[in-house]
Write a protein that holds these residues in place. Structure first.
Motif, PDB file in Angstrom:
ATOM      1  N   LEU A   1     -16.120  -2.436  66.113  1.00  0.00           N
ATOM      2  CA  LEU A   1     -16.375  -1.334  67.282  1.00  0.00           C
ATOM      3  C   LEU A   1     -17.642  -1.966  68.176  1.00  0.00           C
ATOM      4  O   LEU A   1     -18.681  -2.014  67.657  1.00  0.00           O
ATOM      5  N   PHE A   2     -17.384  -2.348  69.459  1.00  0.00           N
ATOM      6  CA  PHE A   2     -18.384  -2.393  70.179  1.00  0.00           C
ATOM      7  C   PHE A   2     -18.256  -1.616  71.376  1.00  0.00           C
ATOM      8  O   PHE A   2     -17.062  -1.492  72.041  1.00  0.00           O
ATOM      9  N   ILE A   3     -19.148  -0.898  72.051  1.00  0.00           N
ATOM     10  CA  ILE A   3     -18.934  -0.099  73.261  1.00  0.00           C
ATOM     11  C   ILE A   3     -19.867  -0.359  74.199  1.00  0.00           C
ATOM     12  O   ILE A   3     -20.728  -0.344  74.445  1.00  0.00           O
ATOM     13  N   PRO A   4     -19.251  -1.318  75.301  1.00  0.00           N
ATOM     14  CA  PRO A   4     -20.078  -1.981  76.210  1.00  0.00           C
ATOM     15  C   PRO A   4     -20.283  -0.942  77.498  1.00  0.00           C
ATOM     16  O   PRO A   4     -21.260  -1.434  78.110  1.00  0.00           O
ATOM     17  N   GLU A   5     -19.597  -0.182  77.743  1.00  0.00           N
ATOM     18  CA  GLU A   5     -19.920   0.767  78.878  1.00  0.00           C
ATOM     19  C   GLU A   5     -19.866   2.313  78.277  1.00  0.00           C
ATOM     20  O   GLU A   5     -18.518   2.542  77.546  1.00  0.00           O
ATOM     21  N   ILE A   6     -20.575   3.299  78.372  1.00  0.00           N
ATOM     22  CA  ILE A   6     -20.382   4.341  78.193  1.00  0.00           C
ATOM     23  C   ILE A   6     -21.249   5.194  79.169  1.00  0.00           C
ATOM     24  O   ILE A   6     -21.951   4.834  79.776  1.00  0.00           O
ATOM     25  N   LYS A   7     -20.592   6.310  79.817  1.00  0.00           N
ATOM     26  CA  LYS A   7     -21.024   7.143  80.847  1.00  0.00           C
ATOM     27  C   LYS A   7     -22.399   7.628  80.362  1.00  0.00           C
ATOM     28  O   LYS A   7     -22.695   8.015  79.308  1.00  0.00           O
ATOM     29  N   ALA A   8     -23.571   7.671  81.414  1.00  0.00           N
ATOM     30  CA  ALA A   8     -24.902   7.859  81.080  1.00  0.00           C
ATOM     31  C   ALA A   8     -24.646   9.407  81.133  1.00  0.00           C
ATOM     32  O   ALA A   8     -24.512   9.936  81.647  1.00  0.00           O
TER      33      ALA A   8
ATOM     34  N   ALA B   1     -21.864   6.393  66.162  1.00  0.00           N
ATOM     35  CA  ALA B   1     -20.836   5.061  66.150  1.00  0.00           C
ATOM     36  C   ALA B   1     -21.080   4.146  65.162  1.00  0.00           C
ATOM     37  O   ALA B   1     -20.646   3.525  64.320  1.00  0.00           O
ATOM     38  N   LEU B   2     -22.633   4.042  64.936  1.00  0.00           N
ATOM     39  CA  LEU B   2     -23.405   3.331  63.879  1.00  0.00           C
ATOM     40  C   LEU B   2     -22.980   3.868  62.484  1.00  0.00           C
ATOM     41  O   LEU B   2     -22.786   2.931  61.804  1.00  0.00           O
ATOM     42  N   GLY B   3     -23.129   5.180  62.346  1.00  0.00           N
ATOM     43  CA  GLY B   3     -23.037   5.724  61.068  1.00  0.00           C
ATOM     44  C   GLY B   3     -21.713   5.975  60.669  1.00  0.00           C
ATOM     45  O   GLY B   3     -21.123   5.737  59.382  1.00  0.00           O
ATOM     46  N   ALA B   4     -20.549   6.302  61.677  1.00  0.00           N
ATOM     47  CA  ALA B   4     -19.229   6.569  61.172  1.00  0.00           C
ATOM     48  C   ALA B   4     -18.467   5.043  61.002  1.00  0.00           C
ATOM     49  O   ALA B   4     -17.518   5.214  60.371  1.00  0.00           O
ATOM     50  N   HIS B   5     -18.903   4.228  61.956  1.00  0.00           N
ATOM     51  CA  HIS B   5     -17.828   2.905  62.055  1.00  0.00           C
ATOM     52  C   HIS B   5     -18.689   1.517  62.166  1.00  0.00           C
ATOM     53  O   HIS B   5     -18.036   0.412  62.262  1.00  0.00           O
ATOM     54  N   ASP B   6     -20.083   1.626  61.542  1.00  0.00           N
ATOM     55  CA  ASP B   6     -20.836   0.429  61.559  1.00  0.00           C
ATOM     56  C   ASP B   6     -20.706  -0.485  62.789  1.00  0.00           C
ATOM     57  O   ASP B   6     -20.209  -1.485  62.827  1.00  0.00           O
ATOM     58  N   ALA B   7     -20.862   0.341  63.844  1.00  0.00           N
ATOM     59  CA  ALA B   7     -20.493  -0.367  65.307  1.00  0.00           C
ATOM     60  C   ALA B   7     -21.599  -1.440  65.402  1.00  0.00           C
ATOM     61  O   ALA B   7     -22.556  -1.405  64.987  1.00  0.00           O
ATOM     62  N   LEU B   8     -21.146  -2.406  66.347  1.00  0.00           N
ATOM     63  CA  LEU B   8     -22.016  -3.717  66.483  1.00  0.00           C
ATOM     64  C   LEU B   8     -23.138  -3.231  67.742  1.00  0.00           C
ATOM     65  O   LEU B   8     -24.169  -3.643  67.695  1.00  0.00           O
TER      66      LEU B   8
END
Length: 557
Positions: free
Chosen positions: A329-336, A347-354
């Motif tokens: 998982l990488f989220i390059p855009e998220i609504k500010a 995202a980091l805790g649940a999915h080891d996101a990049l």
């Protein structure tokens, strides 16, 4: 050391056929679309990024700027980006705005857009041309590939090469107004039927296919060959699969060029989501969407991961669609929004996101930079612990979108209940019509009965899974305004409603606000107790705080 570890990780990943990923956690932002068109704007972007505590900036490099005339390249925008990055502590992710951006061919050079004979347009079924150059154009692929090859070649030889952390190929590709391209070029390819390469790939990966894809393929007989309708059925969904496969083959050509010149570089695709109940063509059909991930894995194996751009409600559900064993998982855009730090920690805790990047951070009020800096720098201190624990199942994400939300975490023989800090009896009441900021964050096990909680606006309580307690004995729903057991309740008074307790209870041995050192050591800054833990009843981070807490539990009977 970081470079050496990155090379080692790359060799292991390539040997295993795994994705190439950044060797650090990206806490960053993406710029507005045209922020790289002049040096003053680029400098301002990096100034704001430093003020917000980012370690990475995602910034476009557009085809129209680097090749204004065919075969004549101008890399001043790239040089300005990389030289500015080199003078900072911030890495960059480069976004190739080539043939398509948000489906349209708006960032292609004028010499491409105006020559519709050489670069024919995609069309809807009735023949209307679109502002989308057809991906079936061999001339488009040739020209786009040449420009991309020149770009990655320039990056490979640039003195600031190591500042480039990852590269996005195109931007939110997909068809609009129609589920597929109906141009003459597209129809000729469509008439050839489903390539055997695709059906063979589906058959060999049947155990891991997305549920909607495997269901559609099986419903039509799991055929090894045939027309697109024969293999995948009639309708827009079948048209979307056709387009997805051909978009994937297109971007694979660029990804292979990139991998040849930059073998250790992560390459990814971003997706505009199929949200709000829209049908293919109402959303950008055939983009790198979760339900099409297998089509992209088959057609574009050199792409390292598919990434969602999340602007709609339901953040945790969208993130979960992309956090898969075959797709980091990488989220390059998220609504500010003010929720971004909590969403990132989730995202980091649940999915080891990049990593996670806020979109158009350079357009946010400068008054918001100080709070963003505090949260982002705190999150970055977690990096050594998170990299050390990645893939080991030691972390959980908590995301509480409302002040009445609750989450249950079952781990380590514990039942951990997470509630929003605003749910506490003494917390200020949220005015009607006002949506409170989300609460939650990241929970990480760092030792036996020892945890890190990072985030904002969250309260944790603990019970052993083995405990047997009747509902009458559970007084948690009978708390007075001060948070203590209500006076006169049967359970509190030990009356007829009281139940016999059996089993363990969980207590707090210690609770500390901490800092994480670069080597991963945990340093106590302040010990919490008394009112701050509700006299040992819970661990909490208040709604107006953003912090890291270490706590140790103990068990008693």
């Amino acid at each position: 050391m970081r470079l050496l570890s990155a090379i080692t990780a790359l060799l292991i990943a390539l040997a295993a056929g795994a994705a190439v990923t950044p060797d650090y956690i990206i806490i960053g932002g993406e710029t507005s679309n045209s922020a790289a068109s002049r040096i003053d704007d680029i400098r301002e972007v990096f100034r704001r990024a430093e003020q917000r505590g980012y370690n990475t900036v995602l910034i476009p490099v557009s085809w129209e700027l680097i090749e204004p005339r065919e075969g004549q390249y101008n890399f001043s925008s790239l040089d300005n980006i990389l030289s500015t990055a080199q003078r900072s502590d911030i890495n960059v992710g480069l976004l190739w705005f080539g043939a398509w951006k948000n489906s349209m061919s708006c960032y292609a050079p004028a010499w491409v857009k105006t020559d519709t004979r050489r670069f024919p347009r995609a069309r809807v079924e009735g023949g209307k041309p679109l502002e989308i150059v057809s991906p079936f154009s061999a001339e488009l692929l040739k020209a786009d590939s040449a420009a991309f090859a020149a770009l990655v070649g320039k990056i490979a030889s640039h003195p600031a090469r190591q500042k480039v952390a990852l590269i996005q190929i195109e931007n939110e590709i997909g068809m609009l107004e129609s589920a597929r391209d109906h141009s003459e070029l597209a129809n000729a390819i469509y008439a050839k039927g489903v390539p055997g390469e695709l059906t063979s790939w589906l058959a060999s990966h049947a155990e891991t296919l997305h549920p909607t894809l495997i269901a559609r393929w099986k419903a039509n007989g799991s055929k090894a060959f045939g027309s697109w309708e024969e293999v995948f059925g009639k309708g827009a969904e079948s048209d979307e699969i056709f387009m997805a496969y051909n978009y994937a083959r297109y971007v694979e050509s660029l990804a292979r060029i990139g991998r040849e010149r930059l073998p250790d570089m992560p390459f990814y695709l971003n997706a505009a989501l199929n949200s709000r109940g829209r049908r293919p063509g109402q959303y950008p059909s055939a983009g790198p969407l979760a339900h099409l991930k297998d089509i992209y894995h088959c057609g574009a194996p050199t792409i390292d991961f598919l990434a969602p751009d999340i602007y709609d409600p339901g953040f945790s559900a969208w993130a979960g669609q992309y956090a898969l064993p075959d797709n980091p998982l990488f989220i390059p855009e998220i609504k500010a929004s003010a929720d971004n730090p909590v969403q990132t920690l989730y995202a980091l805790g649940a999915h080891d996101a990049l990593g996670v990047c806020q979109f158009a951070f350079d357009r946010q009020p400068e008054s918001s930079d100080s709070a963003a800096y505090d949260a982002n720098t705190i999150m970055q201190t977690l990096e050594p612990l998170l990299l050390r624990s990645r893939g080991k199942g030691l972390s959980n994400g908590i995301y509480l979108e409302s002040d009445t939300a609750r989450a249950i975490i079952l781990r380590d023989s514990l039942c951990i209940t997470a509630r929003h800090a605003l749910s506490l009896p003494w917390a200020p009441k949220t005015p009607k019509g006002v949506t409170p900021a989300s609460g939650g964050g990241l929970l990480l096990r760092v030792g036996p009965d020892e945890y890190i909680l990072a985030g904002r606006g969250v309260v944790l309580t603990f019970e052993p899974l083995s405990a047997l307690m009747s509902s009458a004995a559970n007084v948690s729903a009978q708390l007075g305004e001060d948070g203590f057991a209500a006076q006169g309740s049967p359970a509190a008074a030990g009356g007829a409603g009281a139940a016999q307790w059996r089993g363990q209870r969980i207590g707090l041995a210690s609770v500390d606000v901490v800092d994480i050192r670069p080597n991963g050591d945990i340093q106590s800054l302040r010990t919490l107790n008394g009112d701050e833990t509700h006299q040992g009843r819970h661990v909490r981070i208040d709604a107006d705080d953003f912090n890291i807490i270490r706590f140790k539990l103990y068990r008693y009977e």
